[in-house]
Structure formats: C-alpha cells, structure tokens
Design an enzyme around this catalytic site. Structure first.
Site, mmCIF file in Angstrom:
data_model
loop_
_atom_site.group_PDB
_atom_site.id
_atom_site.type_symbol
_atom_site.label_atom_id
_atom_site.label_comp_id
_atom_site.label_asym_id
_atom_site.label_seq_id
_atom_site.Cartn_x
_atom_site.Cartn_y
_atom_site.Cartn_z
ATOM 1 N N PHE A 101 0.822 -1.222 0.000
ATOM 2 C CA PHE A 101 0.000 0.000 0.000
ATOM 3 C C PHE A 101 0.856 1.273 0.000
ATOM 4 O O PHE A 101 0.900 2.036 -0.972
ATOM 5 C CB PHE A 101 -0.941 -0.082 1.215
ATOM 6 N N LYS B 24 8.633 -9.335 -1.899
ATOM 7 C CA LYS B 24 8.370 -10.782 -1.880
ATOM 8 C C LYS B 24 7.009 -11.114 -2.480
ATOM 9 O O LYS B 24 6.732 -12.265 -2.773
ATOM 10 C CB LYS B 24 8.429 -11.252 -0.423
ATOM 11 N N ALA C 24 9.006 -2.999 3.618
ATOM 12 C CA ALA C 24 8.649 -4.425 3.702
ATOM 13 C C ALA C 24 8.390 -4.817 5.146
ATOM 14 O O ALA C 24 9.234 -4.638 6.014
ATOM 15 C CB ALA C 24 9.780 -5.272 3.119
ATOM 16 N N THR D 247 9.969 -11.276 9.362
ATOM 17 C CA THR D 247 10.193 -10.156 8.434
ATOM 18 C C THR D 247 10.586 -8.868 9.162
ATOM 19 O O THR D 247 11.525 -8.180 8.758
ATOM 20 C CB THR D 247 8.935 -9.932 7.567
ATOM 21 N N THR E 144 6.692 2.911 12.830
ATOM 22 C CA THR E 144 5.278 3.213 13.077
ATOM 23 C C THR E 144 5.106 3.960 14.399
ATOM 24 O O THR E 144 5.928 3.802 15.313
ATOM 25 C CB THR E 144 4.461 1.905 13.121
ATOM 26 N N ASP E 145 4.003 4.708 14.513
ATOM 27 C CA ASP E 145 3.693 5.353 15.804
ATOM 28 C C ASP E 145 3.365 4.316 16.874
ATOM 29 O O ASP E 145 3.419 4.618 18.069
ATOM 30 C CB ASP E 145 2.540 6.365 15.667
ATOM 31 N N GLU E 146 3.030 3.089 16.445
ATOM 32 C CA GLU E 146 2.627 2.067 17.418
ATOM 33 C C GLU E 146 3.774 1.650 18.336
ATOM 34 O O GLU E 146 3.537 1.055 19.390
ATOM 35 C CB GLU E 146 2.035 0.850 16.703
ATOM 36 N N TYR F 20 2.819 -7.200 16.669
ATOM 37 C CA TYR F 20 3.216 -6.356 15.527
ATOM 38 C C TYR F 20 4.112 -5.212 15.981
ATOM 39 O O TYR F 20 5.230 -5.039 15.491
ATOM 40 C CB TYR F 20 1.968 -5.805 14.822
ATOM 41 N N ALA G 19 5.703 -4.742 18.755
ATOM 42 C CA ALA G 19 6.954 -5.193 19.389
ATOM 43 C C ALA G 19 7.981 -5.548 18.319
ATOM 44 O O ALA G 19 9.174 -5.232 18.446
ATOM 45 C CB ALA G 19 6.674 -6.393 20.297
ATOM 46 N N LYS H 151 8.149 -4.309 15.309
ATOM 47 C CA LYS H 151 8.613 -3.063 14.680
ATOM 48 C C LYS H 151 9.607 -2.333 15.607
ATOM 49 O O LYS H 151 10.606 -1.789 15.147
ATOM 50 C CB LYS H 151 7.425 -2.151 14.366
ATOM 51 N N LYS I 186 -7.593 -3.662 6.572
ATOM 52 C CA LYS I 186 -7.392 -2.511 7.466
ATOM 53 C C LYS I 186 -8.704 -1.728 7.657
ATOM 54 O O LYS I 186 -9.582 -1.770 6.798
ATOM 55 C CB LYS I 186 -6.292 -1.598 6.903
ATOM 56 N N TYR J 113 -14.589 -2.413 16.951
ATOM 57 C CA TYR J 113 -13.995 -3.250 18.002
ATOM 58 C C TYR J 113 -14.154 -2.534 19.350
ATOM 59 O O TYR J 113 -13.722 -1.381 19.500
ATOM 60 C CB TYR J 113 -12.501 -3.456 17.765
HETATM 61 P P1 NAD Z 1 1.426 -3.580 3.335
HETATM 62 O O1 NAD Z 1 1.091 -4.751 4.198
HETATM 63 O O2 NAD Z 1 0.369 -3.009 2.453
HETATM 64 O O3 NAD Z 1 2.668 -3.946 2.391
HETATM 65 C C1 NAD Z 1 3.801 -4.620 2.854
HETATM 66 C C2 NAD Z 1 4.655 -4.971 1.638
HETATM 67 O O4 NAD Z 1 5.836 -5.638 2.098
HETATM 68 C C3 NAD Z 1 3.963 -5.926 0.655
HETATM 69 O O5 NAD Z 1 4.188 -5.496 -0.658
HETATM 70 C C4 NAD Z 1 4.644 -7.267 0.908
HETATM 71 O O6 NAD Z 1 4.659 -8.125 -0.223
HETATM 72 C C5 NAD Z 1 6.047 -6.806 1.301
HETATM 73 N N1 NAD Z 1 6.757 -7.787 2.125
HETATM 74 C C6 NAD Z 1 6.302 -8.389 3.264
HETATM 75 N N2 NAD Z 1 7.247 -9.241 3.735
HETATM 76 C C7 NAD Z 1 8.306 -9.152 2.903
HETATM 77 C C8 NAD Z 1 9.587 -9.767 2.882
HETATM 78 N N3 NAD Z 1 9.947 -10.674 3.792
HETATM 79 N N4 NAD Z 1 10.435 -9.431 1.897
HETATM 80 C C9 NAD Z 1 10.081 -8.525 0.936
HETATM 81 N N5 NAD Z 1 8.876 -7.931 0.899
HETATM 82 C C10 NAD Z 1 8.002 -8.233 1.874
HETATM 83 O O7 NAD Z 1 2.018 -2.486 4.319
HETATM 84 P P2 NAD Z 1 1.795 -0.895 4.388
HETATM 85 O O8 NAD Z 1 0.532 -0.617 5.077
HETATM 86 O O9 NAD Z 1 2.078 -0.315 3.067
HETATM 87 O O10 NAD Z 1 2.960 -0.501 5.402
HETATM 88 C C11 NAD Z 1 4.286 -0.237 4.925
HETATM 89 C C12 NAD Z 1 5.202 0.041 6.099
HETATM 90 O O11 NAD Z 1 4.699 1.149 6.852
HETATM 91 C C13 NAD Z 1 5.305 -1.111 7.084
HETATM 92 O O12 NAD Z 1 6.643 -1.187 7.533
HETATM 93 C C14 NAD Z 1 4.387 -0.714 8.236
HETATM 94 O O13 NAD Z 1 4.843 -1.279 9.457
HETATM 95 C C15 NAD Z 1 4.530 0.795 8.219
HETATM 96 N N6 NAD Z 1 3.365 1.554 8.704
HETATM 97 C C16 NAD Z 1 2.134 1.408 8.107
HETATM 98 C C17 NAD Z 1 1.080 2.207 8.543
HETATM 99 C C18 NAD Z 1 -0.284 2.145 7.876
HETATM 100 O O14 NAD Z 1 -1.204 2.820 8.343
HETATM 101 N N7 NAD Z 1 -0.458 1.421 6.788
HETATM 102 C C19 NAD Z 1 1.257 3.117 9.589
HETATM 103 C C20 NAD Z 1 2.518 3.214 10.196
HETATM 104 C C21 NAD Z 1 3.558 2.438 9.714
#
Ligand code: NAD
Length: 332
Positions: A11, A34, A80, A98, A123-125, A149, A151, A153, A188, A206
């Site tokens: 995303f 991946k 990732a 991961t 992340t803010d978490e 999750y 923890a 990060k 989500k 929830y």
């Molecule tokens: P997502 O789940 O949509 O995408 C994760 C991507 O990582 C996918 O394309 C997946 O194929 C790839 N991936 C997973 N494991 C892998 C591996 N072992 N090797 C290579 N690629 C791998 O995630 P997102 O929502 O886009 O979040 C992206 C980052 O931002 C994450 O690190 C997440 O912790 C962080 N984050 C997300 C949010 C949110 O609101 N979405 C908020 C704060 C932080």
C-alpha cells in the site's frame, strides 16, 4: 538519485513509488518485494514501465546483497513488513521473521555495502498507548509496544539505532501515524468498513470504538517521506503525522454517513481486540521544520478513498478473506 524500495508493491510503498516517478523525474527506482498476500504487481501497474521490479525476500541475504551490489542504490527505503495487528495476534512468527530478522538482514547487507542511506519505515505504534493526560510523543519518547506487531517493529528500530552507533550505518527512521487511501489492503479499518458496506454487511467497531488514532492521507505521507529523504538529518528519527485525530467510532460513523447508510442499521459493536491501544498521538515538529505539511483533510481524504474502492472492485474482490468478512478476525 538511485532508490531501492523494499516492500514497494504494498500500500504505502506503491504510493511512494508513484510519487517518486511523478515528482522526482531523474530518480531511478528498483522495487524489491516478496509479493506476500499484501503485495501485488497490480499496485505498480501505472509505473511498471518506469521502474525495475525484483521479486525477493528481505530475509534472503544473498539475493538482497546481490541486488544491492548490482543496482548500487544511494537510498534504500524499507516498507517491507508484516503489517496487520489482528494477524499478529493469531500468528506472531511471520512478524518476527520479516520485521526483526528481515531488518537485521538489510542492516547486514548495508554493513558491507556502505554507500546508501537506509530509510526505515517504522510506526507510531512503537510508542504504545498514551494516556489522555499525557502529552504527545516526540522522537525521543521511550518505546512501549503493546502488540506482537508493534513489538516486532520496535525491535527493528532498536537494531537500526544500534547498527548506526556500532557500525556507523547511515540511517533515518520514519514513524508514520495511520495511513489511508487507495490500494490499502481490505483487512485494514477504512477499506474494511467501505468494502463491508459495499457488500451489504454491517461495519464493525472493536470494543467501544473510543480508540483514538491520527489519520494521514497516503499521498501526503509520500511527500513527507520524500522531504525527509531530501532534507532530513541522518542518524535521526522523524515522526510523520497529520494531527487529524479521530476515534475508530468517529471514522466508521463518517464513512457510514458519507456512503449514505443508516447508522442504526449499518454498525455493530463487537468484542474489543486484545491488548488494543487507546490512544496514539505524536508530535511532528521535526518534519514540519523541514517545510512539509499535509494537504488533504480527513473528510476529503475519506471521500477520495471511498470513491476509489467503489470504482475498483476488480482490485479488492479477489483478495477478500476472513480478516474482512469475519466480525472478529482474531481467534483469542
Ligand atoms: P502492506 O502490508 O500493504 O505492504 C507490505 C509490503 O511488504 C507488501 O508489498 C509485501 O509483499 C512486502 N513484504 C512483506 N514481507 C516481505 C519480505 N519478507 N520481503 C520482501 N517484501 C516483503 O504495508 P503498508 O501498510 O504499506 O505498510 C508499509 C510500512 O509502513 C510497514 O513497515 C508498516 O509497518 C509501516 N506503517 C504502516 C502504517 C499504515 O497505516 N499502513 C502506519 C505506520 C507504519
């Protein structure tokens, strides 16, 4: 600028890649992903002819190392991760693999290849629950994660700062608040709510829905991240947030109202998620001091997001599973 984007088919990663292709015209971009259940080449379809794509796992040190040696990135941005808290409650092991071992592997590769800035998406978490009376977390706040999750990060972040200090790895950690917008996985909250309503199912909340989050439109995040890469300090941490605070209940009620549904028939309250944090709130003075500020307010961002999911059923229909369709997806 040569930019390698790990997890760029998910995303936030795909939205950032799109931003780079449109706004940093001289950037050469390689996406390494991946393609787990959350990553899809469809997410990059508008830019695939402008980037290089490699299917690979960040835990695979040999393949990651060879790709880095060949592409010679100046910046490695790591999106990732395993990202869904509900899934981390049911099965934490992939999160350790991961989000901890994967980050460790990236650091080991960059310890040998020293020419890139490592930009890590945290992340803010990681700051955990803030009480109602506590002030907002700045980048020096202690880490008190609550879920498997968060923890995992937080563990990744601690390895990065340790590698920065011990081995001199050049890094920047970015901590975003909740992002939303096109191409977010249906599991989500915001897409899940929109999709359930489109399917004629009630939206679920929830617990009491009083959990407060800060909501940032994903294209604003992409611009904020780009600002940090261009102007930020290395060996440093940047919170990126919007100060668009709203509870889960408020978000669901806004979506229900904007989609023209009757709240009394379209919302059900279900058992609260185990360990759920009541409040996330970050200060983001550091990133704002670089000249970035979000442009899209919450209502406008939700309007755009609802429109996108209404017009792109082809994208989400094939990937619906129990994390969208079940009322309480965790099995505890
Ligand atoms: P997502 O789940 O949509 O995408 C994760 C991507 O990582 C996918 O394309 C997946 O194929 C790839 N991936 C997973 N494991 C892998 C591996 N072992 N090797 C290579 N690629 C791998 O995630 P997102 O929502 O886009 O979040 C992206 C980052 O931002 C994450 O690190 C997440 O912790 C962080 N984050 C997300 C949010 C949110 O609101 N979405 C908020 C704060 C932080």
């Amino acid at each position: 600028m040569r930019v390698m984007v790990l997890g760029g088919a998910g995303f936030m990663g795909s939205n950032f890649v799109e931003f780079l292709v449109r706004n940093a015209r001289r950037a050469e971009v390689l996406v390494y992903d991946k393609l787990t259940y959350a990553g899809r080449l469809e997410n990059l379809r508008d830019v695939l002819d402008r980037i290089e794509f490699v299917k690979g796992d960040i835990v695979d040190e040999r393949m990651l190392g060879e790709t880095v040696q060949r592409f010679k990135p100046e910046v490695v941005v790591n999106f990732a991760a395993e990202t869904h808290v509900d899934r981390s409650i049911n099965e934490p092991a992939p999160f350790i693999r991961t989000n901890v071992l994967g980050v460790f592997t990236v650091l080991e590769v960059l310890r040998k290849y020293r020419d890139a800035l490592y930009v890590h998406i945290s992340t803010d978490e990681v700051y955990g629950d803030l009480s109602w009376t506590q002030e907002m977390a700045d980048e020096t706040w202690c880490l008190r994660p609550s879920s498997p999750y968060s923890a995992s990060k937080a563990a990744g972040d601690l390895f990065i700062t340790a590698y920065g200090r011990t081995y001199g790895i050049n890094y920047t950690i970015v901590r975003p608040c909740n992002n939303y917008g096109p191409r977010q996985h249906p599991e989500k909250l915001i897409p899940r709510t929109i999709i359930r309503l489109l399917l004629g199912k009630p939206a679920t909340i929830y617990g009491d829905g009083g959990q407060v989050r800060d909501w940032l439109y994903v294209q604003d995040f992409a611009e904020g991240l780009y600002t940090v890469i261009k102007k930020g300090e290395s060996h440093s941490i940047y919170n990126i947030c919007a100060h668009n605070f709203a509870s889960v209940r408020q978000i669901v009620e806004m979506i229900v109202e904007m989609m023209g549904h009757d709240p009394s028939e379209s919302i059900v309250y279900v058992r609260g998620r185990p360990g759920d944090d009541r409040r996330y709130a970050m200060k983001c003075d550091r990133v704002r001091s670089l000249g970035w500020t979000p442009r899209v307010d919450l209502r406008e961002g939700l309007r755009r997001t609802i429109e996108w999911y209404k017009s792109n059923r082809w994208w989400w229909e094939p990937i619906l599973d129990e994390y969208v369709l079940s009322d309480t997806p965790w099995k505890l």
